[in-house]
Design a protein around this motif. Sequence first.
Motif, PDB file in Angstrom:
ATOM      1  N   LEU A 397       0.851  -1.171   0.000  1.00  0.00           N
ATOM      2  CA  LEU A 397       0.000   0.000   0.000  1.00  0.00           C
ATOM      3  C   LEU A 397       0.897   1.233   0.000  1.00  0.00           C
ATOM      4  N   SER A 398       0.527   2.249  -0.744  1.00  0.00           N
ATOM      5  CA  SER A 398       1.347   3.455  -0.828  1.00  0.00           C
ATOM      6  C   SER A 398       0.447   4.682  -0.844  1.00  0.00           C
ATOM      7  N   SER A 399       0.995   5.794  -0.350  1.00  0.00           N
ATOM      8  CA  SER A 399       0.256   7.045  -0.269  1.00  0.00           C
ATOM      9  C   SER A 399       1.184   8.202  -0.557  1.00  0.00           C
ATOM     10  N   SER A 400       0.607   9.275  -1.064  1.00  0.00           N
ATOM     11  CA  SER A 400       1.364  10.497  -1.303  1.00  0.00           C
ATOM     12  C   SER A 400       0.400  11.673  -1.311  1.00  0.00           C
ATOM     13  N   VAL A 401       0.687  12.668  -0.477  1.00  0.00           N
ATOM     14  CA  VAL A 401      -0.054  13.922  -0.463  1.00  0.00           C
ATOM     15  C   VAL A 401       0.976  15.027  -0.644  1.00  0.00           C
ATOM     16  N   SER A 402       0.840  15.821  -1.697  1.00  0.00           N
ATOM     17  CA  SER A 402       1.899  16.782  -2.014  1.00  0.00           C
ATOM     18  C   SER A 402       1.311  18.108  -2.482  1.00  0.00           C
ATOM     19  N   TYR A 403       2.092  19.154  -2.223  1.00  0.00           N
ATOM     20  CA  TYR A 403       1.795  20.483  -2.732  1.00  0.00           C
ATOM     21  C   TYR A 403       3.066  21.031  -3.356  1.00  0.00           C
ATOM     22  N   ALA A 404       2.993  21.440  -4.609  1.00  0.00           N
ATOM     23  CA  ALA A 404       4.153  21.939  -5.345  1.00  0.00           C
ATOM     24  C   ALA A 404       3.901  23.372  -5.783  1.00  0.00           C
ATOM     25  N   LYS A 405       4.929  24.200  -5.668  1.00  0.00           N
ATOM     26  CA  LYS A 405       4.838  25.604  -6.031  1.00  0.00           C
ATOM     27  C   LYS A 405       6.046  25.976  -6.862  1.00  0.00           C
ATOM     28  N   THR A 406       5.816  26.674  -7.956  1.00  0.00           N
ATOM     29  CA  THR A 406       6.883  27.124  -8.844  1.00  0.00           C
ATOM     30  C   THR A 406       6.962  28.635  -8.809  1.00  0.00           C
ATOM     31  N   PHE A 407       8.150  29.154  -8.542  1.00  0.00           N
ATOM     32  CA  PHE A 407       8.398  30.586  -8.542  1.00  0.00           C
ATOM     33  C   PHE A 407       9.151  30.928  -9.820  1.00  0.00           C
ATOM     34  N   GLU A 408       8.422  31.591 -10.720  1.00  0.00           N
ATOM     35  CA  GLU A 408       9.018  31.909 -12.009  1.00  0.00           C
ATOM     36  C   GLU A 408      10.095  32.963 -11.858  1.00  0.00           C
ATOM     37  N   GLY A 409      11.026  32.938 -12.787  1.00  0.00           N
ATOM     38  CA  GLY A 409      12.117  33.895 -12.781  1.00  0.00           C
ATOM     39  C   GLY A 409      13.393  33.243 -13.263  1.00  0.00           C
ATOM     40  N   GLU A 410      14.468  33.961 -13.193  1.00  0.00           N
ATOM     41  CA  GLU A 410      15.781  33.455 -13.571  1.00  0.00           C
ATOM     42  C   GLU A 410      16.712  33.572 -12.388  1.00  0.00           C
ATOM     43  N   PRO A 411      17.039  32.448 -11.738  1.00  0.00           N
ATOM     44  CA  PRO A 411      16.615  31.076 -12.058  1.00  0.00           C
ATOM     45  C   PRO A 411      15.239  30.756 -11.473  1.00  0.00           C
ATOM     46  N   GLN A 412      14.646  29.700 -11.986  1.00  0.00           N
ATOM     47  CA  GLN A 412      13.345  29.240 -11.500  1.00  0.00           C
ATOM     48  C   GLN A 412      13.524  28.397 -10.250  1.00  0.00           C
ATOM     49  N   VAL A 413      12.636  28.587  -9.274  1.00  0.00           N
ATOM     50  CA  VAL A 413      12.698  27.869  -8.008  1.00  0.00           C
ATOM     51  C   VAL A 413      11.454  27.007  -7.876  1.00  0.00           C
ATOM     52  N   ASN A 414      11.648  25.720  -7.555  1.00  0.00           N
ATOM     53  CA  ASN A 414      10.555  24.780  -7.347  1.00  0.00           C
ATOM     54  C   ASN A 414      10.592  24.273  -5.907  1.00  0.00           C
ATOM     55  N   VAL A 415       9.440  24.299  -5.250  1.00  0.00           N
ATOM     56  CA  VAL A 415       9.326  23.832  -3.873  1.00  0.00           C
ATOM     57  C   VAL A 415       8.163  22.856  -3.794  1.00  0.00           C
ATOM     58  N   ALA A 416       8.372  21.725  -3.135  1.00  0.00           N
ATOM     59  CA  ALA A 416       7.323  20.717  -2.965  1.00  0.00           C
ATOM     60  C   ALA A 416       7.337  20.228  -1.529  1.00  0.00           C
ATOM     61  N   ILE A 417       6.155  20.165  -0.947  1.00  0.00           N
ATOM     62  CA  ILE A 417       5.977  19.629   0.406  1.00  0.00           C
ATOM     63  C   ILE A 417       5.061  18.418   0.289  1.00  0.00           C
ATOM     64  N   ALA A 418       5.482  17.300   0.859  1.00  0.00           N
ATOM     65  CA  ALA A 418       4.723  16.066   0.680  1.00  0.00           C
ATOM     66  C   ALA A 418       4.764  15.231   1.946  1.00  0.00           C
ATOM     67  N   ALA A 419       3.792  14.338   2.017  1.00  0.00           N
ATOM     68  CA  ALA A 419       3.768  13.279   3.027  1.00  0.00           C
ATOM     69  C   ALA A 419       3.605  11.969   2.278  1.00  0.00           C
ATOM     70  N   THR A 420       4.505  11.025   2.517  1.00  0.00           N
ATOM     71  CA  THR A 420       4.491   9.758   1.794  1.00  0.00           C
ATOM     72  C   THR A 420       4.394   8.593   2.767  1.00  0.00           C
ATOM     73  N   HIS A 421       3.956   7.476   2.234  1.00  0.00           N
ATOM     74  CA  HIS A 421       3.748   6.287   3.067  1.00  0.00           C
ATOM     75  C   HIS A 421       3.844   5.049   2.198  1.00  0.00           C
ATOM     76  N   THR A 422       4.563   4.055   2.642  1.00  0.00           N
ATOM     77  CA  THR A 422       4.617   2.741   2.004  1.00  0.00           C
ATOM     78  C   THR A 422       4.423   1.684   3.080  1.00  0.00           C
ATOM     79  N   GLN A 423       3.714   0.635   2.729  1.00  0.00           N
ATOM     80  CA  GLN A 423       3.336  -0.378   3.714  1.00  0.00           C
ATOM     81  C   GLN A 423       3.361  -1.745   3.072  1.00  0.00           C
ATOM     82  N   ASN A 424       4.091  -2.664   3.697  1.00  0.00           N
ATOM     83  CA  ASN A 424       4.149  -4.045   3.236  1.00  0.00           C
ATOM     84  C   ASN A 424       3.084  -4.841   3.977  1.00  0.00           C
ATOM     85  N   THR A 425       2.099  -5.354   3.233  1.00  0.00           N
ATOM     86  CA  THR A 425       0.992  -6.049   3.880  1.00  0.00           C
ATOM     87  C   THR A 425       1.382  -7.432   4.382  1.00  0.00           C
TER      88      THR A 425
END
Length: 914
Positions: A397-425
């Motif tokens: 079983l696997s899960s992922s909840v994420s929010y990604a934000k891109t800040f345009e410009g030179e250089p471009q900045v990408n930020v992502a905040i996530a919560a992940t989960h993996t489970q062996n049944t």
Amino acid sequence: MLGKQRCSYILIYIVLFINSAFLYAQDLPNKNEVNIPSSTETEAEENTETKQDTTTVNLQPTITERLEIVNDTVKNDSIQKKPEFLTGVVDYYGEDYIFMDQENQKVYMYNQAYIVYEDMRIDAGLIVLDYNTNEVFAKGIDSAGTYTQRPVFVQAQNRVEPDSMKFNTKTEKAIVYNSRTEQNGFNVLAQVTKKENDSVVYLKNVRFTTSTNLDDPEYYFYTRKAKFVPKKKIVTGLTNMYIADVPTPLGLPFAYFPLTEDRAAGFIIPSIGDNNNRGFFFQNGGYYFPISDYVDLAVLGDYYTNGSFGLRGEVAYALRYKYRGNLNIRYESLIDSERGFPDFSQSSVYNIRWNHSQDAKANPSSRFSASVNLGSSRYFRQSINQTNNGSGLVNTLSSSVSYAKTFEGEPQVNVAIAATHTQNTNTQEINMSLPNINASVSRIFPFAPKTGTKKGILQNINFQYDVTAENRFQTTDSLFFKPEMFETAQLGARHSIPVSTNFKLLKYLSTSLTTNLQETWVGQTTNQTFDADANDGDGAVVTDTIRGFDRYFTYNFSTSLGTTFYGTFNFGEDVKFQKLRHVVRPSVSYNINPAFDHYYEELQIPTADPDVAAEVVQFSRFENTLYGAPGAVYSSNIGMSLSNTFEAKVREKDTTATEPKKIVLLNNLNFSTAYNLAGDSLPWSPLRFTGNIPVVDKLDVNFTGSLDPYALDNNNNKIDKFNINNGGSLFRLTNGNVSLNYSFSSRDFETDNPDTTNRLNDETFANGGRPDDLFGTGDDVGDTSFREGQDNGNNLNKEWYNYDIPWDFRLAYTITYNNTRRQNEISSQSLMFSSNVELAPRWQVGISSGYDFTNKGVTLTQLRFQRDLESWTMSFNWTPIGALNTAWYFFIGIKSSVLSDIKYDKRREPDRNL
């Protein structure tokens, strides 16, 4: 759901309501007559037949009222004039004739007749307007025993098709005979419909059905009397269900339907049955809540008489052009046997599934998404309301909840905040990252020219910045979200700055240089000491956790060199095999990883024998941290790889083709190995190979393996001696794998009918299973392959035998070979297949099965039978062999969602104790 469908009952009766404004009528003048006629002219024109033409006039007062106005010499009459019957424009027509009977004050329109007034229209074979009784009458034409041109009444979106109808313009009462109407797939046939006033309509001998064969429906619900109050309620008397015109015991003494134009809350009827282990049960019953136009909620539950129960909440939400998603929370309390018996047990399982997707156009610079599937590892195997074979075989079983934000410009900045989960049944181990932060800065070329392309080593120098921070938990099912879980949290961050450049060497060689700088932060470290008093005085190594910030810095260097060769062999244009092309892509790389042994310490472990020196153990305080300890061994590796592709051009079978056909004979035959310059023994790595052979369309054979150049000793341990020098071959095949997947159907042979079917089982795939039916299909209540809107077999000219039999077939085969220590064994080998065949236009059968050659047994097997019963559907799924033991599921119900609660289902659950 009953609550969802109540709105459909509103429209069923509204279309039977005839607006009174339509039915005012009067004598109609000739098309070109605009003056008020005298009495003599009126008498002379009686019993005349008008021309066959469409007439549109603005009606004035009736003939009698006109005469009174002409002959009256008193200008100021004290008598108030009668109101006009019709105040708007009337469009009327008769194909054969429009006959105005001035003596009897009637107008007849015959054959393809119609009359239009405001938003209402009546089409019929005969339409009669009677001024004496203030009535409008419409009916069809009976010719040679055939009744044609039935009246059709249309007002706005509503449509009624009766045999005949009559309306009184003065009392505003109406009576309709044998009316037919359809709303949202629900057909209503009423023998008599009587309108008393604007607020009450009575119906007699009413039939409700979703069948499209209205002349001979295979089933219907029959009620003798019904009362309809517009926008308020519908009340019926005794209602029975009829199948093939035969009454059944299914019915209600009365029914009450509140009317609303919006979705309405309501009860969801449960399924009733019994279970050998848990007794009598109610399943999938509950209540539906239409919270708003964007969110709805269904609360469902199961109850067994031995005390077991289950609760489920299902939320669906959507906002157009923004997002959509659904949330399912499931909990079950399971009781086996009875209290007091030795085999009594009680446990609980749960599962949470959440899917959220954002419209790509909603916000291009930020995106939120969620795909969650977590819960008890035993849920899909022990659930008392789970009939999905594929979900029961899910191991991860696997899960992922994420929010990604891109800040345009030179250089471009990408930020992502996530919560992940993996489970062996199987092992019930859980790895969770909460939260996980990733940030990156796009590549920067500090020496690139302001205009033009980048050339040379200096101009192509680039670097970027990446950082990953994580708070990780490693736990098990039993400790999930308990205090013990948070005590084992590991916090850390890793900063990375790769610096690279690329250029051409000797015009044809692509060269790259890369160095990577890494800084690793951790929130805790470990320290190892020897405690002589531990372990009952025998002594032991004790590991202590030290809370606090710590860091280490690492770096490495790599370079690569590669090119591409093309070899073409021409065999002539007169032969079938005309050309062969061999594409070769060799590459060489060199990697240096320094030894960061200054992050390591030595621990002396004394021995019981004073004459024996103490054992020295090397450890790092960064062991068992989030990213592990840095490497303590210096390595200098040369990597080599070779990629091959073989293509051919062959003559087309079609003689009109001007160009030969291009085919791939061998795709991506790759070889790779490495040599460790710093190694004191066994410097060569095994030679790994992968490849793909396209056999036919949709059938590829994939293979992979490993060849070891070193020999084994008598204890099957690898030694620093080449296998060929030890009396063997150049390489030893230590492991290998061959797999193939093949899928084809009858549509593959239809050039004008591409395969547009989608057989993804949403429930199985959402639970982490395969997106096909090799492990069978899920059996959701009321879910069948025959859906509304498709051809349900009501075409009377349809053949009983389907000469063009649709079918599909899927095949998956895999074999794994293992010979690392001379075991020379096939570690796994299995063959799985599935097929579905439509034997007749309404019969479909399917099978999913396989064979495990290693364990010598049949894998999970499912047999499927589906029957289209026109407005109904019937299905039977049987699992005679499976990892969860045998089970079967039977379902019969109405296909229309309006009556989805009218069903019967029966199942045999797998025996969880076996």
